[in-house]
Each structure stands twice: as structure tokens, then as C-alpha cells.
Design an enzyme around this catalytic site. Structure first.
Site, PDB file in Angstrom:
ATOM      1  N   GLY A  81       6.807  -6.040  -4.353  1.00 35.45           N
ATOM      2  CA  GLY A  81       7.029  -4.706  -5.004  1.00 35.45           C
ATOM      3  C   GLY A  81       7.007  -3.789  -4.086  1.00 35.45           C
ATOM      4  O   GLY A  81       7.883  -2.664  -4.415  1.00 35.45           O
ATOM      5  N   SER A  82       6.030  -3.517  -3.171  1.00 39.24           N
ATOM      6  CA  SER A  82       6.000  -2.271  -2.425  1.00 39.24           C
ATOM      7  C   SER A  82       7.482  -1.927  -1.769  1.00 39.24           C
ATOM      8  O   SER A  82       7.759  -1.132  -1.344  1.00 39.24           O
ATOM      9  CB  SER A  82       4.778  -2.339  -1.629  1.00 39.24           C
ATOM     10  N   ASN A 161       0.588   0.432 -14.140  1.00 44.18           N
ATOM     11  CA  ASN A 161      -0.349  -0.717 -13.765  1.00 44.18           C
ATOM     12  C   ASN A 161      -1.720  -0.403 -14.253  1.00 44.18           C
ATOM     13  O   ASN A 161      -2.822  -1.259 -14.300  1.00 44.18           O
ATOM     14  CB  ASN A 161      -0.451  -0.727 -12.311  1.00 44.18           C
ATOM     15  N   THR A 247      14.373 -14.108   8.159  1.00 46.18           N
ATOM     16  CA  THR A 247      14.495 -15.426   7.582  1.00 46.18           C
ATOM     17  C   THR A 247      13.864 -15.520   6.206  1.00 46.18           C
ATOM     18  O   THR A 247      13.008 -14.956   5.979  1.00 46.18           O
ATOM     19  CB  THR A 247      13.674 -16.291   8.602  1.00 46.18           C
ATOM     20  N   CYS A 335     -13.009   4.408  -6.288  1.00 43.79           N
ATOM     21  CA  CYS A 335     -14.137   4.215  -5.117  1.00 43.79           C
ATOM     22  C   CYS A 335     -14.372   2.914  -4.479  1.00 43.79           C
ATOM     23  O   CYS A 335     -14.756   2.787  -3.439  1.00 43.79           O
ATOM     24  CB  CYS A 335     -15.359   4.645  -5.910  1.00 43.79           C
TER      25      CYS A 335
END
Length: 403
Positions: A81-82, A161, A247, A335
Site C-alpha cells: 500500500g505505501s 485505518n 522482478t 506512543c
């Protein structure tokens, strides 16, 4: 090793962090195994072993295209996704800079979008960050007012999310189309939970990631509508129609194709089951634990997502104590990743820092049961009560209540 640690190590994990990643489906694994062993050819090779891998790649491309209602040649494989977000946002912005240098996004996007936008700001792009209401729903009027002649891209996530809120994607798509602006959506959390038709929703680009819907990690895909100009993100070979060098991860691609096929074959049954478990969990918490706040819209929401703030405690302490009971969950606080700041999403919906710090995200998946939820609630009640008894904020609050 202490007796407590031995006991913990022998306990079965009760997994409630399906928004972070999901367990690989056994059917998906079986589909992948031949491409990890016998059919190991490079998909760019012209001999039979390579051609077999190429066919498997293209079969998976067709499966994803069928789910999204797009053409197979509009699907590009990535590492997740990133990378898909980076490729779409940077690629479209840079390729269309001659038309304008303005991008619109929201304040509650995933870091893969927000950090990408910040990088583009350093290149001279202007970015507008649209606010959301107390439930995390995008302010459409603010979006409309932010549009300029220089606006080339709107990038808004399909579903959040952290709090599970589903955005008014159809309305955003119409606004983008009417203004001749490209529209990208990060649908990483939505795929497998929401039926998405990119044509009906006027989506020009969409990101997804296999490990969010019981597929393998390290594989994702990017939909880009034919005719949308975008620059390549990784240079090198000519794979993925010269847009993504490297690849091909054939086994991963095969696994993601199978996973998305299974997810949409069973989507209605899946959603019904996990929504019932999610609603049961929320009702149990409301009944048994006072001084909580449910974050996000309960209707326009992913079916398995729950985000609840427990006042007077820290999310990190909550997570660590749940972990001692072999319960995997996520905190609304950052945190645990080394930051003392609470979630930017929870701050954006108006939560004060002290409440945002005590948030717990539960993401129920297809392998969870009612017994799992009962076990979670039983331990959550005990842990919250114990942590509050140790909290000076709780002590001051109770003294104030009694005076």
C-alpha cells in the site's frame, strides 16, 4: 524464565489487530506454494517456466480488475500500500505539474499519504489538508472551496485505518470529475470489506495491499485509469508496462489474486459476521466499563472496526496488559512507536490529548469468534479497573464526583 512468562508463551494468541495485518488464508497459501517451488520461473523470461509465471501474474491481474470493474492493463503490481500511494500521488503530481501544482488531501490520511504530500511540498507543490467532523467524515464544503485552477489531484482515503470511518467517496469522485481533477483513493483498509466499482465512483487511481484481506505481505497493487499520466516510481527494468521496475513477486501476486477472489466471493457473509461480533463487543464494553468514548461513525464504518477511548488510562499500558493475556490489539496512541503524541486522527476529530491517549482499536476478522470477544471483554474490564486505580487522574476525578 518466570512462570508467568512461560504461561504467556504457551497461550494461544487472540488476534484483534486485523487492520494492521491479517492471517494468511490456507487456500491462498496452497495457491502460492507451486510458485515458490516448482513454478519458480522469472515472469520476464521467454521459456516455458517463465511463461507459466507470466500467465499466473496476468491471471491475478484479471482477478483484481474484475473486483474493481476496471481493465486488467490498468492494474500495476507493487510491494504494498505505501508504495502504491507514493507511486500514485508523486507520479500523478509530477507528470501533471505543467497543469498545476496544487493537491488536496485530508488531515486523517495514512502516513503513506501525508508524508508523501509533505515531500511534494518541498518540491514546490501546495497541499490543502481538509478537516473532518467529530466522526471523521470529510467536510465536503471545505473540499469544494479548496479547489483552485491549479488543483491537479485529490487524494482521500476510502476508509480510515484507525476509526474505520468510510468517506463519501462517490460525492468526492463527482466533485473531482466536475472540476476535471484526478481522484486517488487509498483503499487499503476498504478492499475486502467494501464493494468498490472504480467506474461508478469516478476513481482515477486506487491503492490496495494484499495482507489486509488474508493475502501475503509484501505485495500490493495500484489501479490507474487509462489516460491518466503518471511518472514511474522505481526505475530499472521494463516490468509493469515500464512503470515499476523489478522482478515480479509471482507467488505474492498469485496469493493476492486468490485472496481478493475469496474476499469478494464471501463479502456479504463476512461483513455480516464481523459486524455482529463488533456490535456485540461495543455493547458489552458500554455495559461493563464506564467513562468511555466511541470514536468514529457507527454506521459509515468498516464492519469489524471499533475504536474506544477509555478515560484516565494510557493506551500503552492497556496494550501491554492485554499482551500479557495473549490478546493482540492496537492503541490510538502513537506512543508505542516512540512518539509521545497521540494519534493525529483522534486529534483531528477533536479529542483532547488526555482522552486520545487512552484509545484502543479492535479490528475483528473472519477468524474471530464470540468466545474471543468474551475473553477480550472479561480481561478488558479487569485491566481498565486496575489501571484506573493506579491513575492519579482517576483518583482526582472520583474525589471530585464524591464532593
Amino acid at each position: 524464565m518466570t512462570a508467568k512468562l512461560v504461561m504467556q508463551n504457551n497461550m494461544k494468541n487472540i488476534y484483534f489487530d486485523n487492520a494492521a495485518t491479517t492471517k494468511l488464508d490456507d487456500e491462498v497459501l496452497q495457491e502460492m506454494i507451486p510458485y515458490l517451488k516448482e513454478n519458480y520461473g522469472n515472469a520476464s523470461s521467454i521459456y516455458k517456466l517463465g511463461r507459466e509465471s507470466r500467465k499466473a501474474v496476468e491471471d491475478s491481474r484479471e482477478k483484481i480488475a474484475k473486483v474493481l470493474n476496471c481493465k486488467p492493463n490498468e492494474i500495476y503490481f507493487t510491494a504494498g500500500g505505501s508504495e502504491s500511494d507514493n507511486t500514485a500521488i508523486k507520479g500523478i503530481a509530477r507528470a501533471n505539474k505543467a497543469k498545476g501544482n496544487h493537491i488536496i488531501t485530508s488531515k486523517i490520511e495514512h502516513p503513506a499519504v501525508l508524508e508523501t504530500c509533505k515531500e511534494l511540498e518541498k518540491e514546490g507543490f501546495e497541499v490543502s489538508y481538509i478537516s473532518v467532523d467529530e466522526n471523521g467524515i470529510l467536510n465536503l464544503e471545505e473540499l469544494k472551496q479548496a479547489i483552485k485552477p491549479e488543483t491537479v489531484l485529490i487524494t482521500i482515503m476510502f476508509a480510515n485505518n484507525e476509526i474505520g470511518t468510510i468517506q463519501p467517496i462517490e460525492e468526492i469522485g463527482k466533485i473531482a470529475k466536475e472540476n476535471k481533477i484526478y481522484f486517488h483513493t487509498d483503499a487499503v483498509q476498504a478492499i475486502g470489506n467494501v464493494k468498490i466499482d472504480v467506474q461508478e465512483l469516478n476513481i482515477d487511481s486506487l491503492s490496495l495491499s494484499g495482507h489486509k484481506f488474508y493475502g501475503p505481505k509484501g505485495i500490493g497493487a495500484l489501479y490507474v485509469k487509462n489516460g491518466v499520466k503518471f511518472d514511474k516510481y522505481i526505475s530499472g527494468g521494463h516490468q509493469e508496462r515500464n512503470k515499476r521496475a523489478g522482478t515480479e513477486n509471482v507467488a505474492g501476486i498469485v496469493g493476492m489474486g486468490k485472496a481478493i477472489e475469496l474476499a469478494y466471493r464471501d463479502i456479504d457473509e463476512h461483513n455480516k459476521k464481523i459486524k455482529e461480533l463488533r456490535d456485540y463487543y461495543v455493547e458489552q464494553v458500554k455495559e461493563k466499563i464506564p467513562y468511555i468514548k466511541i470514536n468514529g461513525d457507527m454506521e459509515k464504518r468498516l464492519p469489524g472496526n471499533s475504536n474506544i477511548s477509555f478515560r484516565f488510562i494510557e493506551g500503552e499500558g492497556l496494550l501491554l496488559n492485554l499482551d500479557l493475556k495473549a490478546i493482540c490489539a492496537s492503541s490510538g496512541s502513537a506512543c508505542t512507536s516512540g512518539s509521545l503524541d497521540p494519534s493525529h486522527v483522534l486529534l483531528a476529530i477533536g479529542l483532547p490529548h488526555e482522552i486520545a491517549h487512552g484509545s484502543l482499536r479492535i479490528a475483528i476478522g473472519k477468524y474471530n469468534t464470540k468466545e474471543d470477544v468474551d475473553y477480550l471483554v472479561e480481561n478488558l474490564v479487569e485491566i481498565v479497573n486496575r489501571l484506573r486505580e493506579m491513575s492519579p487522574l482517576w483518583e482526582s476525578f472520583i474525589e471530585g464526583e464524591n464532593n
